[in-house]
Every structure is written in structure tokens, then in C-alpha cells.
Design a protein around this motif. Structure first.
Motif, PDB file in Angstrom:
ATOM      1  N   UNK A 290       1.272 -12.871  38.494  1.00  0.00           N
ATOM      2  CA  UNK A 290       0.033 -12.707  39.256  1.00  0.00           C
ATOM      3  C   UNK A 290      -0.349 -11.240  39.217  1.00  0.00           C
ATOM      4  N   UNK A 291      -1.310 -10.920  38.337  1.00  0.00           N
ATOM      5  CA  UNK A 291      -1.719  -9.537  38.228  1.00  0.00           C
ATOM      6  C   UNK A 291      -0.568  -8.637  37.840  1.00  0.00           C
ATOM      7  N   UNK A 292      -0.247  -7.723  38.759  1.00  0.00           N
ATOM      8  CA  UNK A 292       0.815  -6.749  38.507  1.00  0.00           C
ATOM      9  C   UNK A 292       2.190  -7.300  38.848  1.00  0.00           C
ATOM     10  N   UNK A 293       2.286  -8.599  39.131  1.00  0.00           N
ATOM     11  CA  UNK A 293       3.546  -9.197  39.582  1.00  0.00           C
ATOM     12  C   UNK A 293       4.131 -10.090  38.490  1.00  0.00           C
ATOM     13  N   UNK A 294       5.438  -9.950  38.274  1.00  0.00           N
ATOM     14  CA  UNK A 294       6.157 -10.790  37.312  1.00  0.00           C
ATOM     15  C   UNK A 294       7.379 -11.380  37.998  1.00  0.00           C
ATOM     16  N   UNK A 295       7.609 -12.661  37.838  1.00  0.00           N
ATOM     17  CA  UNK A 295       8.752 -13.336  38.434  1.00  0.00           C
ATOM     18  C   UNK A 295       9.878 -13.409  37.414  1.00  0.00           C
ATOM     19  N   UNK A 296      11.069 -12.957  37.833  1.00  0.00           N
ATOM     20  CA  UNK A 296      12.245 -12.976  36.958  1.00  0.00           C
ATOM     21  C   UNK A 296      13.365 -13.697  37.691  1.00  0.00           C
ATOM     22  N   UNK A 297      13.929 -14.746  37.069  1.00  0.00           N
ATOM     23  CA  UNK A 297      14.995 -15.484  37.740  1.00  0.00           C
ATOM     24  C   UNK A 297      16.318 -15.458  36.984  1.00  0.00           C
ATOM     25  N   UNK A 298      16.366 -14.781  35.864  1.00  0.00           N
ATOM     26  CA  UNK A 298      17.620 -14.657  35.126  1.00  0.00           C
ATOM     27  C   UNK A 298      18.401 -13.456  35.660  1.00  0.00           C
ATOM     28  N   UNK A 299      19.636 -13.647  36.150  1.00  0.00           N
ATOM     29  CA  UNK A 299      20.396 -12.539  36.756  1.00  0.00           C
ATOM     30  C   UNK A 299      20.557 -11.336  35.830  1.00  0.00           C
ATOM     31  N   UNK A 300      20.766 -11.587  34.531  1.00  0.00           N
ATOM     32  CA  UNK A 300      20.937 -10.477  33.601  1.00  0.00           C
ATOM     33  C   UNK A 300      19.642  -9.672  33.467  1.00  0.00           C
ATOM     34  N   UNK A 301      18.500 -10.362  33.480  1.00  0.00           N
ATOM     35  CA  UNK A 301      17.219  -9.660  33.386  1.00  0.00           C
ATOM     36  C   UNK A 301      16.945  -8.854  34.653  1.00  0.00           C
ATOM     37  N   UNK A 302      17.328  -9.419  35.810  1.00  0.00           N
ATOM     38  CA  UNK A 302      17.144  -8.695  37.069  1.00  0.00           C
ATOM     39  C   UNK A 302      17.975  -7.417  37.060  1.00  0.00           C
ATOM     40  N   UNK A 303      19.224  -7.523  36.624  1.00  0.00           N
ATOM     41  CA  UNK A 303      20.099  -6.352  36.565  1.00  0.00           C
ATOM     42  C   UNK A 303      19.542  -5.315  35.598  1.00  0.00           C
ATOM     43  N   UNK A 304      19.044  -5.776  34.446  1.00  0.00           N
ATOM     44  CA  UNK A 304      18.483  -4.853  33.463  1.00  0.00           C
ATOM     45  C   UNK A 304      17.245  -4.156  34.026  1.00  0.00           C
ATOM     46  N   UNK A 305      16.423  -4.892  34.777  1.00  0.00           N
ATOM     47  CA  UNK A 305      15.235  -4.286  35.379  1.00  0.00           C
ATOM     48  C   UNK A 305      15.619  -3.221  36.399  1.00  0.00           C
ATOM     49  N   UNK A 306      16.679  -3.490  37.180  1.00  0.00           N
ATOM     50  CA  UNK A 306      17.147  -2.505  38.152  1.00  0.00           C
ATOM     51  C   UNK A 306      17.616  -1.230  37.460  1.00  0.00           C
ATOM     52  N   UNK A 307      18.314  -1.382  36.343  1.00  0.00           N
ATOM     53  CA  UNK A 307      18.759  -0.200  35.590  1.00  0.00           C
ATOM     54  C   UNK A 307      17.564   0.573  35.035  1.00  0.00           C
ATOM     55  N   UNK A 308      16.579  -0.149  34.507  1.00  0.00           N
ATOM     56  CA  UNK A 308      15.401   0.530  33.960  1.00  0.00           C
ATOM     57  C   UNK A 308      14.666   1.294  35.062  1.00  0.00           C
ATOM     58  N   UNK A 309      14.564   0.673  36.221  1.00  0.00           N
ATOM     59  CA  UNK A 309      13.884   1.330  37.345  1.00  0.00           C
ATOM     60  C   UNK A 309      14.546   2.668  37.668  1.00  0.00           C
ATOM     61  N   UNK A 310      15.882   2.679  37.721  1.00  0.00           N
ATOM     62  CA  UNK A 310      16.595   3.914  38.077  1.00  0.00           C
ATOM     63  C   UNK A 310      16.545   4.953  36.961  1.00  0.00           C
ATOM     64  N   UNK A 311      16.659   4.493  35.730  1.00  0.00           N
ATOM     65  CA  UNK A 311      16.643   5.428  34.604  1.00  0.00           C
ATOM     66  C   UNK A 311      15.264   6.059  34.411  1.00  0.00           C
ATOM     67  N   UNK A 312      14.202   5.311  34.771  1.00  0.00           N
ATOM     68  CA  UNK A 312      12.844   5.829  34.584  1.00  0.00           C
ATOM     69  C   UNK A 312      12.401   6.737  35.729  1.00  0.00           C
ATOM     70  N   UNK A 313      13.084   6.643  36.871  1.00  0.00           N
ATOM     71  CA  UNK A 313      12.664   7.427  38.040  1.00  0.00           C
ATOM     72  C   UNK A 313      12.834   8.920  37.778  1.00  0.00           C
ATOM     73  N   UNK A 314      11.811   9.685  38.112  1.00  0.00           N
ATOM     74  CA  UNK A 314      11.863  11.136  37.937  1.00  0.00           C
ATOM     75  C   UNK A 314      12.070  11.870  39.254  1.00  0.00           C
ATOM     76  N   UNK A 315      11.654  11.236  40.363  1.00  0.00           N
ATOM     77  CA  UNK A 315      11.690  11.921  41.655  1.00  0.00           C
ATOM     78  C   UNK A 315      12.580  11.224  42.673  1.00  0.00           C
ATOM     79  N   UNK A 316      12.363   9.914  42.889  1.00  0.00           N
ATOM     80  CA  UNK A 316      13.147   9.257  43.920  1.00  0.00           C
ATOM     81  C   UNK A 316      13.271   7.761  43.655  1.00  0.00           C
TER      82      UNK A 316
END
Length: 327
Positions: free
Chosen positions: A113-139
Motif C-alpha cells: 500500500x503505497x510506501x508500505x510493503x508486507x514481509x512475512x518470511x523471517x529471513x527477509x525480515x532479518x535481512x531488512x533489519x540489517x539493511x536498516x542498521x547498515x544504511x543508517x547514518x545518524x540514528x
């Protein structure tokens, strides 16, 4: 209203002076607070509007400068702050419920829905969490709630990643549910991260599980509707991401700073009385005289209590002690 309890703010300085000076007048308060009379008068009028201070007309003058001013008891001010916080927390819960409705709508439709994506695979969720932290520049901002289903290996991997990102200058701010420190796996991880420099606070019942990387990506994790496990919503820059950021900041202000020990220490009646006097603005000398203690003893206990509460001022200590049910 929180700044009334902060002696470093203008409103806090004026209120602090009022606490120690019954029936004070504007010139006297201006001298003690180090502010000009116009600024003090403006603050007093604001405090009167909020029910924190009261003016007494002792001269039959219509000019507020001629009135005597009195502070309401600090305990009543602290209670008002807590009630105000409860209203803000209720608003945050409503925002979480709205997000839940949006999630259900998205699942009924196409999974996005627009800017929202649903992910239900545990491995994909974990990978997204890692990407979020690696891409963060400030906080990286996190709200973590049970159930804590990750393995010890998962938490150890997360520690390595978080330490690396913090060493690169990324600030981690985390809100934990109060019971988190009792979890045999998640609890020790949280304590180690706090010791490593994570800014952590606790809240009785955070409304959702959330991670936000800068203002670029948010991940909301929810229980799955149609079976065991969880699903995650990946939310990219949008009004929804801005709303989630505002929810986090509201809850952050409501949360209590977590000590590295992770649990509230037991306090005795003496510490309770010291906290009560601190919340009223009493100095170390005044507390020592009132309780018949040595000044060094009071200084040590005040320092310990401030550390346990994660507070930097006496008023903060009073508010946080009240939240924890110590007063």
C-alpha cells in the motif's frame, strides 16, 4: 508542562524559585532566577494559566507586578505531569491501532500500500533489519516488546552489528518493555548494549514493535493474523513514516531511563523521604537537617538515586520516582 520541573529552563527556574520563596514578588524572583522582570512576569502568567502558580493581590493593584506569587506543591505538579503523560500515551496507542487497521487493509488487498510493503518470511525480515542498521547514518530508533523469540546466536550477531554501527557514530535509542530485563536471553543483551553506549528507556506497555533508520525506513512487526509467527511492515518515506517517528518521540518522552542493572533497586523509607524532599526542591543541607543525617551521607544517597533513576536533576528524579511507584 515538563519544563516546569527542569531548573535549567526559564519556566523551571522561576518555579524552582517560587518553591523556595513563598509569596514572592516579581522583582525578587527576577533577581534570583537571573531573568528580567518582563520575562519572569510572562512565565508567571503562563504558570498561572496552567494551574502551577497562583497570584495573590495584596495591594488592590491591577498590575501583576505588584502581586505576590505562590507555587503549587511539587507533588501536585508531578501528578499533573503524569496525568498529561497518560493522555499522550493513550494518543500513541490510538495511533498504533490506526496502523493495525492499515495493516489489515493492506493484507486484504495486494500486500502493499503505497510506501508500505508486507514481509512475512523471517529471513527477509532479518535481512531488512540489517539493511536498516547498515544504511543508517545518524540514528536507529527501536521499540522492543515481547515475545523475545530470537536465539542466543541472533542476539550475539545483533550485538556485533550494533557495536560496529555505534563505533561508526550511529546513535541507538531503544525503548524496552519493563519486563524485558527479566528475559534470560534478551535481558543480558540489553544490559550489555546499554553499557556499550545505547540510550535506553523503559515503558510499561509500548504499543508496537518498531525500528526506524534515520528518516528513511521503518519496520513494524506484528503478530500474524492467519497463523503462528509474525509479519513485518516495511515503510518507506511517507506521511506514515513521519507519524511513526512522532509516535516514537512521544513514547521516548514518556519512558523512564533504564539503569544498566535493568531492574529497579529496592529503596527503604529513608531513600523515599530523601526523594520526596528532592522533588520539593530541597538542598542537600536542608535534607540533612530535616532527616538528621550527615551531609556526606545525603550527597552519596542523592547521587546513587539520580543514577538509578537515570535523572540529571532533582525534579526529574521526582517525576521518574513517581512513575515507578516509589513515592
Amino acid at each position: 508542562m515538563h519544563d516546569v520541573l527542569e531548573p535549567d529552563s526559564e519556566r523551571g527556574r522561576v518555579y524552582h524559585c517560587l518553591v523556595g520563596r513563598p509569596r514572592a514578588r516579581v522583582p525578587e524572583l527576577a533577581r534570583e532566577a537571573g531573568l528580567d522582570e518582563e520575562a519572569v512576569l510572562a512565565v508567571l502568567r503562563d504558570l498561572a494559566d496552567e494551574g502551577v502558580a497562583v497570584a495573590f493581590d495584596t495591594t488592590d493593584s491591577a498590575d501583576d507586578r505588584d502581586h505576590a506569587w505562590e507555587a503549587l506543591p511539587p507533588a501536585r505538579v508531578v501528578e499533573a505531569v503524569l496525568q498529561h503523560d497518560a493522555l499522550r500515551q493513550a494518543a500513541a496507542r490510538r495511533a498504533g491501532a490506526e496502523l493495525e487497521r492499515l495493516y489489515r487493509f493492506a493484507r486484504r488487498d495486494t500486500g502493499s500500500y503505497g510506501a508500505l510493503e508486507v514481509v512475512d518470511d523471517p529471513a527477509e525480515v532479518l535481512a531488512a533489519s540489517h539493511r536498516l542498521q547498515l544504511a543508517a547514518r545518524h540514528q536507529v530508533r527501536v521499540i522492543d516488546v515481547p515475545p523475545y523469540s530470537g536465539s542466543r546466536a541472533h542476539y550475539l550477531d545483533q550485538e556485533v552489528l550494533q557495536r560496529r554501527r555505534m563505533a561508526a557514530g550511529v546513535v541507538y535509542r531503544a525503548i524496552y518493555q519493563g519486563c524485558a530485563f527479566q528475559d534470560p536471553v534478551a535481558g543480558p543483551n540489553m544490559a550489555r548494549m546499554i553499557e556499550a553506549g545505547e540510550q535506553a528507556r523503559t515503558l510499561d506497555e509500548p504499543p508496537l514493535k518498531l525500528a526506524i533508520g534515520d528518516d528513511d525506513l521503518a519496520i513494524v512487526t506484528l503478530r500474524a493474523d492467519d497463523g503462528p509467527g509474525v509479519v513485518s511492515l516495511l515503510i518507506r518515506p511517507s506521511g506514515l513514516l513521519n507519524a511513526l517517528s512522532a509516535v516514537f518521540e512521544t513514547l521516548w518522552r514518556l519512558a523512564v531511563p533504564a539503569s544498566m542493572a535493568g531492574v529497579d533497586p529496592r529503596i527503604d523509607e529513608r531513600d523515599r523521604r530523601i526523594l520526596t524532599l528532592m522533588a520539593g526542591g530541597a538542598t542537600d543541607d536542608a535534607i540533612a537537617r530535616r532527616l538528621g543525617l550527615g551531609r556526606r551521607t545525603v550527597v552519596r544517597r542523592v547521587s546513587t538515586l539520580l543514577a538509578h533513576l537515570g535523572a540529571t536533576t532533582r525534579f526529574q528524579a521526582g517525576v521518574q520516582a513517581a512513575r515507578r511507584g516509589w513515592l
